[in-house]
Design a protein around this motif. Structure first.
Motif, PDB file in Angstrom:
ATOM      1  N   LEU A   3      36.791  43.781  24.138  1.00 55.88           N
ATOM      2  CA  LEU A   3      37.231  44.337  25.721  1.00 55.88           C
ATOM      3  C   LEU A   3      38.823  44.711  25.263  1.00 55.88           C
ATOM      4  O   LEU A   3      39.368  43.870  24.910  1.00 55.88           O
ATOM      5  CB  LEU A   3      37.302  43.537  26.690  1.00 55.88           C
ATOM      6  N   LYS A   4      39.180  46.112  25.305  1.00 58.53           N
ATOM      7  CA  LYS A   4      40.499  46.567  25.189  1.00 58.53           C
ATOM      8  C   LYS A   4      41.059  46.858  26.641  1.00 58.53           C
ATOM      9  O   LYS A   4      40.428  47.236  27.561  1.00 58.53           O
ATOM     10  CB  LYS A   4      40.587  47.927  24.436  1.00 58.53           C
ATOM     11  N   LEU A  28      41.173  44.551  36.207  1.00 57.77           N
ATOM     12  CA  LEU A  28      40.347  43.036  35.673  1.00 57.77           C
ATOM     13  C   LEU A  28      41.046  42.034  36.231  1.00 57.77           C
ATOM     14  O   LEU A  28      40.031  41.207  36.763  1.00 57.77           O
ATOM     15  CB  LEU A  28      40.674  43.215  34.175  1.00 57.77           C
ATOM     16  N   LYS A  29      42.196  41.892  36.342  1.00 58.45           N
ATOM     17  CA  LYS A  29      42.803  40.659  36.902  1.00 58.45           C
ATOM     18  C   LYS A  29      44.192  40.577  37.192  1.00 58.45           C
ATOM     19  O   LYS A  29      44.875  41.501  36.669  1.00 58.45           O
ATOM     20  CB  LYS A  29      42.416  39.397  36.054  1.00 58.45           C
ATOM     21  N   ARG A  30      44.599  40.030  38.277  1.00 59.93           N
ATOM     22  CA  ARG A  30      46.184  40.209  38.853  1.00 59.93           C
ATOM     23  C   ARG A  30      46.603  38.898  38.760  1.00 59.93           C
ATOM     24  O   ARG A  30      46.109  37.803  38.967  1.00 59.93           O
ATOM     25  CB  ARG A  30      46.532  40.870  39.779  1.00 59.93           C
ATOM     26  N   LEU A  56      47.799  36.182  32.167  1.00 64.33           N
ATOM     27  CA  LEU A  56      46.898  37.390  32.339  1.00 64.33           C
ATOM     28  C   LEU A  56      46.236  37.109  31.012  1.00 64.33           C
ATOM     29  O   LEU A  56      45.119  37.220  30.656  1.00 64.33           O
ATOM     30  CB  LEU A  56      47.418  38.543  32.462  1.00 64.33           C
ATOM     31  N   ILE A  57      47.030  37.281  29.873  1.00 67.88           N
ATOM     32  CA  ILE A  57      46.525  37.042  28.522  1.00 67.88           C
ATOM     33  C   ILE A  57      45.610  36.134  28.309  1.00 67.88           C
ATOM     34  O   ILE A  57      44.324  36.076  27.729  1.00 67.88           O
ATOM     35  CB  ILE A  57      47.600  37.116  27.625  1.00 67.88           C
ATOM     36  N   ASN A  58      46.061  34.871  28.633  1.00 67.45           N
ATOM     37  CA  ASN A  58      44.981  33.531  28.569  1.00 67.45           C
ATOM     38  C   ASN A  58      43.806  33.621  29.246  1.00 67.45           C
ATOM     39  O   ASN A  58      43.001  32.894  28.853  1.00 67.45           O
ATOM     40  CB  ASN A  58      45.935  32.507  28.957  1.00 67.45           C
ATOM     41  N   GLN A  59      43.700  34.300  30.327  1.00 64.37           N
ATOM     42  CA  GLN A  59      42.552  34.459  31.202  1.00 64.37           C
ATOM     43  C   GLN A  59      41.445  35.676  30.876  1.00 64.37           C
ATOM     44  O   GLN A  59      40.484  35.679  31.441  1.00 64.37           O
ATOM     45  CB  GLN A  59      42.783  34.207  32.661  1.00 64.37           C
ATOM     46  N   ILE A  60      41.929  36.350  30.023  1.00 64.70           N
ATOM     47  CA  ILE A  60      41.177  37.527  29.723  1.00 64.70           C
ATOM     48  C   ILE A  60      40.877  37.571  28.146  1.00 64.70           C
ATOM     49  O   ILE A  60      41.490  37.478  27.290  1.00 64.70           O
ATOM     50  CB  ILE A  60      41.931  38.788  30.038  1.00 64.70           C
ATOM     51  N   ASN A  61      39.456  37.663  27.994  1.00 65.16           N
ATOM     52  CA  ASN A  61      38.830  37.651  26.556  1.00 65.16           C
ATOM     53  C   ASN A  61      38.931  38.793  26.140  1.00 65.16           C
ATOM     54  O   ASN A  61      37.885  39.678  26.434  1.00 65.16           O
ATOM     55  CB  ASN A  61      37.510  37.018  26.565  1.00 65.16           C
ATOM     56  N   GLY A  62      39.869  39.623  25.253  1.00 69.44           N
ATOM     57  CA  GLY A  62      39.937  40.805  24.901  1.00 69.44           C
ATOM     58  C   GLY A  62      41.312  41.086  24.201  1.00 69.44           C
ATOM     59  O   GLY A  62      42.059  40.133  23.788  1.00 69.44           O
ATOM     60  N   ASP A  63      41.360  42.150  23.961  1.00 71.10           N
ATOM     61  CA  ASP A  63      42.491  42.629  23.030  1.00 71.10           C
ATOM     62  C   ASP A  63      43.559  43.717  23.907  1.00 71.10           C
ATOM     63  O   ASP A  63      43.355  44.643  24.356  1.00 71.10           O
ATOM     64  CB  ASP A  63      41.912  43.724  21.957  1.00 71.10           C
ATOM     65  N   CYS A  64      44.831  43.029  24.408  1.00 70.27           N
ATOM     66  CA  CYS A  64      45.866  43.718  24.929  1.00 70.27           C
ATOM     67  C   CYS A  64      46.414  44.818  24.145  1.00 70.27           C
ATOM     68  O   CYS A  64      47.103  44.566  23.123  1.00 70.27           O
ATOM     69  CB  CYS A  64      46.887  42.583  25.640  1.00 70.27           C
TER      70      CYS A  64
END
Length: 304
Positions: A3-4, A28-30, A56-64
């Motif tokens: 996920l990007k 996705l999330k806030r 946010l980064i810790n709670q989303i499994n993806g590539d920021c």
């Protein structure tokens, strides 16, 4: 498939909102955190901004892919590249761009188009965007400007009330401020006025607007005066565009969102010179500006 996503951060004087969006612009999330204004408390502001991003980064499994931070007080501090670098260093060295909160609002309000954005809340400013160039009029603060803002409306109304008091004229604004300041003599309100913060003064504009809506001519005159002063700033900004001028203006901020009378006066004044201007109300979700930012000025700051 990984996920990007990208993150937009709206860092204001009362709170910070960080929102992650996927490549199609879906939220996705806030995360909400404390104030992100950096000219009043730089260390705390940066901490609140980076904490929200890291959550946010810790709670989303993806590539920021990138992070756009719109930060209140950045225009005062300056050094946008250094601020972005410090934030990047605290969020795994991800590519970060730091801009003013008003520019972030501009990206969101215009959704990537050229045009203008008017912000009127406690303060006010007009920002225009044309061919990648930013045009700014107003926004000089409560003492030197902020026409049409909550602060300017309340200040103008209070001055009108004091003038009528000195003349011993009947004016419902006198009764209004006696009630707001809880005094029997309007002169006693002046000492209390000087002890208030700008947001506290600006909050009184709601009562002035309600009095205007009830038909009071003095309150209506204040609303019209401030609306036309803000319209003047908009017209000056549009004058500075090159031909063909973009004809889109988004409105945002508590005053413009909630005061229809002021909006009507403002739009009539602008339309008297630029009848083709199209006004819209921005949704105020300014973190969304990252979706529309066309800048390539996102850096990895690996040297931090």
């Amino acid at each position: 498939m990984i996920l990007k996503y990208q993150i937009g951060v709206d860092a204001g004087g009362t709170h910070t909102t960080a929102i992650a969006y996927d490549e199609k612009g879906a939220e996705l999330k806030r995360i909400e955190s404390g104030p992100g204004q950096i000219n009043t408390d730089y260390t705390r502001g940066i901490e609140n901004i980076t904490n929200a991003i890291n959550q946010l980064i810790n709670q989303i499994n993806g590539d920021c892919q990138r992070i756009l931070c719109g930060i209140a007080g950045l225009s005062v501090i300056g050094r946008a590249t250094e601020v972005a670098g410090e934030i990047s260093a605290k969020v795994s060295n991800l590519p970060v761009r730091a801009v003013t909160d008003s520019l972030l609002a501009l990206y969101n309000g215009l959704e990537g188009d050229d045009g203008g954005l008017v912000i009127a809340g406690t303060g006010s400013v007009f920002n225009g965007l044309q061919n990648g160039h930013i045009i700014t009029t107003g926004g000089y603060g409560a003492i030197l400007g902020d026409e049409g803002s909550g602060y300017a409306i309340a200040l103008s109304a209070f001055k009108q009330a004091l003038l009528s008091w000195d003349k011993r004229e009947n004016n419902q604004l006198i009764d209004l401020f006696n009630r707001l300041f809880q005094v029997d003599n309007l002169v006693d309100a002046t000492a209390k006025f000087y002890k208030l913060s700008n947001p506290e003064i600006a909050a009184m504009a709601v009562s002035v607007a309600q009095l205007a809506d009830a038909g009071d001519t003095n309150a209506i005159a204040v609303i019209k005066e401030q609306a036309e002063l803000l319209a003047r700033d908009i017209i000056i900004g549009i004058d500075r565009y090159v031909e063909p001028k973009p004809m889109k203006v988004a409105l945002t901020g508590s005053v413009l969102a909630n005061n229809k009378m002021l909006r009507d006066f403002l739009e009539d004044k602008v339309h008297s010179k630029y009848p083709d201007i199209i006004f819209s109300i921005s949704n105020g979700e300014n973190a969304r500006g990252v979706i529309f930012d066309k800048s390539k000025d996102y850096r990895y700051f690996s040297n931090h």
